[in-house]
Scaffold this active site. Structure first.
Site, PDB file in Angstrom:
ATOM      1  N   VAL A 273       4.179   4.002   3.420  1.00 20.75           N
ATOM      2  CA  VAL A 273       4.229   2.971   2.394  1.00 20.75           C
ATOM      3  C   VAL A 273       4.401   1.654   3.135  1.00 20.75           C
ATOM      4  O   VAL A 273       5.197   1.569   4.060  1.00 20.75           O
ATOM      5  CB  VAL A 273       5.425   3.183   1.444  1.00 20.75           C
ATOM      6  CG1 VAL A 273       5.361   2.194   0.295  1.00 20.75           C
ATOM      7  CG2 VAL A 273       5.449   4.590   0.916  1.00 20.75           C
TER       8      VAL A 273
ATOM      9  N   GLY B 145       0.249   5.030   0.902  1.00 20.88           N
ATOM     10  CA  GLY B 145      -0.682   6.020   1.412  1.00 20.88           C
ATOM     11  C   GLY B 145      -0.037   7.383   1.453  1.00 20.88           C
ATOM     12  O   GLY B 145       1.093   7.565   0.996  1.00 20.88           O
TER      13      GLY B 145
ATOM     14  N   SER C  83       0.829  -1.199   0.000  1.00 24.47           N
ATOM     15  CA  SER C  83       0.000   0.000   0.000  1.00 24.47           C
ATOM     16  C   SER C  83       0.864   1.249   0.000  1.00 24.47           C
ATOM     17  O   SER C  83       1.921   1.299   0.622  1.00 24.47           O
ATOM     18  CB  SER C  83      -0.909  -0.035   1.233  1.00 24.47           C
ATOM     19  OG  SER C  83      -1.002   1.225   1.832  1.00 24.47           O
TER      20      SER C  83
ATOM     21  N   ASP D  77      -8.416   6.798  14.370  1.00 19.42           N
ATOM     22  CA  ASP D  77      -8.630   6.698  12.915  1.00 19.42           C
ATOM     23  C   ASP D  77      -9.343   5.386  12.641  1.00 19.42           C
ATOM     24  O   ASP D  77      -9.037   4.671  11.698  1.00 19.42           O
ATOM     25  CB  ASP D  77      -7.303   6.755  12.168  1.00 19.42           C
ATOM     26  CG  ASP D  77      -7.499   6.987  10.666  1.00 19.42           C
ATOM     27  OD1 ASP D  77      -8.623   7.365  10.258  1.00 19.42           O
ATOM     28  OD2 ASP D  77      -6.543   6.777   9.901  1.00 19.42           O
TER      29      ASP D  77
HETATM   30  P1  ADP Z   1      -1.844   4.301   6.348  1.00 17.09           P
HETATM   31  O1  ADP Z   1      -1.507   5.313   7.381  1.00 17.09           O
HETATM   32  O2  ADP Z   1      -1.141   4.535   5.063  1.00 17.09           O
HETATM   33  O3  ADP Z   1      -3.333   4.091   6.196  1.00 17.09           O
HETATM   34  P2  ADP Z   1      -1.850   1.588   7.361  1.00 17.09           P
HETATM   35  O4  ADP Z   1      -1.152   1.143   8.599  1.00 17.09           O
HETATM   36  O5  ADP Z   1      -3.332   1.689   7.436  1.00 17.09           O
HETATM   37  O6  ADP Z   1      -1.199   2.944   6.894  1.00 17.09           O
HETATM   38  O7  ADP Z   1      -1.460   0.609   6.205  1.00 17.09           O
HETATM   39  C1  ADP Z   1      -1.911   0.774   4.901  1.00 17.09           C
HETATM   40  C2  ADP Z   1      -2.412  -0.531   4.334  1.00 17.09           C
HETATM   41  O8  ADP Z   1      -1.389  -1.499   4.351  1.00 17.09           O
HETATM   42  C3  ADP Z   1      -3.513  -1.121   5.155  1.00 17.09           C
HETATM   43  O9  ADP Z   1      -4.752  -0.659   4.732  1.00 17.09           O
HETATM   44  C4  ADP Z   1      -3.373  -2.603   4.902  1.00 17.09           C
HETATM   45  O10 ADP Z   1      -4.022  -2.967   3.714  1.00 17.09           O
HETATM   46  C5  ADP Z   1      -1.896  -2.758   4.716  1.00 17.09           C
HETATM   47  N1  ADP Z   1      -1.262  -3.181   5.970  1.00 17.09           N
HETATM   48  C6  ADP Z   1      -0.717  -2.400   6.926  1.00 17.09           C
HETATM   49  N2  ADP Z   1      -0.210  -3.121   7.924  1.00 17.09           N
HETATM   50  C7  ADP Z   1      -0.437  -4.413   7.605  1.00 17.09           C
HETATM   51  C8  ADP Z   1      -0.135  -5.673   8.229  1.00 17.09           C
HETATM   52  N3  ADP Z   1       0.488  -5.738   9.401  1.00 17.09           N
HETATM   53  N4  ADP Z   1      -0.514  -6.792   7.602  1.00 17.09           N
HETATM   54  C9  ADP Z   1      -1.152  -6.734   6.422  1.00 17.09           C
HETATM   55  N5  ADP Z   1      -1.447  -5.610   5.776  1.00 17.09           N
HETATM   56  C10 ADP Z   1      -1.097  -4.446   6.346  1.00 17.09           C
HETATM   57 MN    MN Z   2      -4.778   3.148   7.180  1.00 16.48          MN
END
Ligand code: ADP
Ligand code: MN
Length: 494
Positions: A245, A241, A239, A383
């Site tokens: 990343v 964002g 991902s 969030d």
């Molecule tokens: P952001 O601040 O960019 O939203 P996140 O922590 O929500 O950061 O992570 C973005 C995306 O990455 C999540 O929506 C998820 O799909 C994936 N992701 C993040 N952490 C994990 C994890 N530990 N295992 C699997 N997918 C993850």
């Molecule tokens: Mn997120």
């Protein structure tokens, strides 16, 4: 007379200890480098990429990084040249063979080169020009065959031109240089293996990180984790964002004090100025960080985000809330366990279609988790929504807690109310009859008893409480310890 001039014979006497001294070697190297590059070149770097404690002691690593940069630029240049030459002509030529990553290399990892198979020898001379067809020239005793040393040597030299362009062959081609078969073959082999080595390095990189997503220093950091064996491979980006990343990686070897999960998620907090600015209200007012915030530069604040996520995840882990498990934190890079399987991340709640039974199950679980988060972890997610909840193994997992705050945060209750609104809206729309409305949910989670029956009044009461709390923290804040999960309970409990 020697064509290279007389050697400079100033000798410096030194002891064996000096010769063996690494310290001295480093100093000498530095001196040499300083002499070679007398002026410090101001490198155009992003505001947070510079760092005082960046470890640049690994020459190999730096060399690899440089090589990667070089290869990329080199390929780009080739492409430009190709384009320039071809223009919009119908017949085009291709420099493909001279790219750092060869098309036929990129999906193979075998090291062996079959030297017998000349079909794929990129250095094969198209038409040896110095030997006539019939294999010999001259007459009688002046006859020379193609095996003649001189002719063959010249031919070999001419064939050097077919080495890849970056392979330095010197100006031997212009001279009447005769290379023996042995020397030529050794050179050819070297040229080829150099080429393949750089192709492999390239490939490794291509497969390891979505390079454009992270700056070079971060790349180095990730590289090191792989180098240290902590991670096996970084497979790709999950991902991208605004603020982070996330990469997927296969875990490496366990160390004495750490078991690395088989699959990991690497969250790289973005080191750009604009994005984190929107978020600083979360951290600036978090009294856990109060003493630190004012003294910090933005790069350090980015690291604090990562640190915050780590601490919050640990608290949640301790309370038994399903969430990623922290593996390691390095600067702005947080490695945690991967929620999902075989590189496929678990779907977000917003992307998954649940049976009404599962939907109800998920709701009950979330209600529970929110209460646990508040009471046991002393945290408000801040969030929380269907975007930051993953469905995996028949249950909901909470992620993305870098912005989570303690309930006593000046805006903590507002954040909680927003979380509640997201959750109840999602589940009410999802057809869960049991779903509380946002105000009920807020009271259920916080244990407060705000009685206002409309949103405006409710919000006003929340803000009044926050104000009261702020005054309390003003008076007692110093006593509250940073990061303690079992510190003073939220004051509203009284
Ligand atoms: P952001 O601040 O960019 O939203 P996140 O922590 O929500 O950061 O992570 C973005 C995306 O990455 C999540 O929506 C998820 O799909 C994936 N992701 C993040 N952490 C994990 C994890 N530990 N295992 C699997 N997918 C993850
Ligand atoms: Mn997120």
């Amino acid at each position: 007379q020697c064509p290279w001039g007389a050697p400079n014979t100033t000798s410096i006497s030194c002891s064996l200890a000096d010769v063996m001294s690494e310290q001295l070697a480093k100093e000498l190297q530095l001196e040499e480098e300083n002499a070679a590059f007398p002026e410090v070149v101001a490198v155009a770097e992003g505001p947070f990429i510079t760092g005082e404690n960046i470890d640049t002691s690994s020459d190999l690593m730096l060399a690899q990084m440089l090589q990667m940069e070089f290869d990329r630029e080199y390929d780009a240049q080739l492409r430009r040249e190709e384009k320039k030459i071809n223009g919009d002509s119908k017949v085009s030529i291709s420099f493909e063979n001279y790219r750092k990553v060869h098309p036929y290399d990129s999906d193979s990892s075998e090291d062996e080169v079959d030297w017998q198979d000349t079909r794929h020898d990129p250095y094969r001379a198209d038409k040896p020009t110095t030997t006539p067809r019939r294999g010999f020239i001259g007459k009688g005793k002046d006859i020379t065959t193609k095996h003649d040393e001189v002719v063959c040597g010249r031919k070999n030299t001419a064939r050097m031109e077919n080495f890849a362009p970056e392979f330095q062959v010197g100006d031997g081609i212009g001279m009447d240089l005769k290379l023996s078969n042995q020397v030529f073959n050794a050179l050819k082999q070297h040229a080829y293996s150099e080429e393949r080595r750089s192709a492999r390095l390239h490939e490794k990189k291509e497969h390891s990180t979505a390079e454009k997503a992270v700056d070079p220093k971060t790349r180095l950091l990730l590289y090191k984790m792989v180098n240290a064996g902590m991670l096996e491979t970084i497979t790709g980006c999950i991902s991208t964002g605004k603020e982070s990343v996330v990469f997927h990686a296969y875990g490496g070897n366990a160390t004495e004090d750490k078991v690395i999960p088989p699959e990991c998620a690497i969250k790289v907090f973005k080191t750009t100025l604009n994005e984190f600015k929107n978020r600083d209200k979360y951290i600036k007012d978090d009294y856990r960080f109060k003493d630190r915030f004012s003294k910090l530069n933005p790069r350090k604040i980015i690291r604090m985000w990562a640190e915050k996520e780590m601490h919050n995840l640990t608290r949640m882990q301790n309370a038994g809330i399903p969430c990623p498990q922290v593996v390691i934190l390095k600067k702005h890079v947080l490695v945690m366990s991967f929620i999902g399987q075989d590189q496929v991340p678990a779907p977000k709640l917003k992307d998954v279609t649940l049976s009404s039974e599962d939907m109800k199950k998920a709701y009950c679980q979330i209600l529970n988790m929110m209460q646990q988060l508040y009471k046991e972890c002393n945290l408000v997610h801040a969030d929380l929504s269907e975007y930051n909840m993953l469905w995996h193994d028949g249950k909901v997992w909470l992620i993305d807690v870098s912005q989570s705050v303690e309930p006593t945060h000046p805006h903590g209750l507002e954040f909680l109310f927003r979380d509640c609104r997201n959750v109840s809206q999602f589940f009410q729309k999802g057809g869960v009859a049991e779903a509380l409305n946002e105000r009920e949910l807020f009271n259920a989670v916080s244990g407060l008893n705000i009685t206002a029956d409309n949103e405006v009044d409710f919000q006003a009461e929340i803000e009044a409480l926050e104000k009261m709390n702020e005054d309390h923290v003003q008076n007692h804040g110093k006593k509250l310890s940073m990061f303690s999960s079992d510190g003073d309970p939220p004051i509203y409990d009284e």
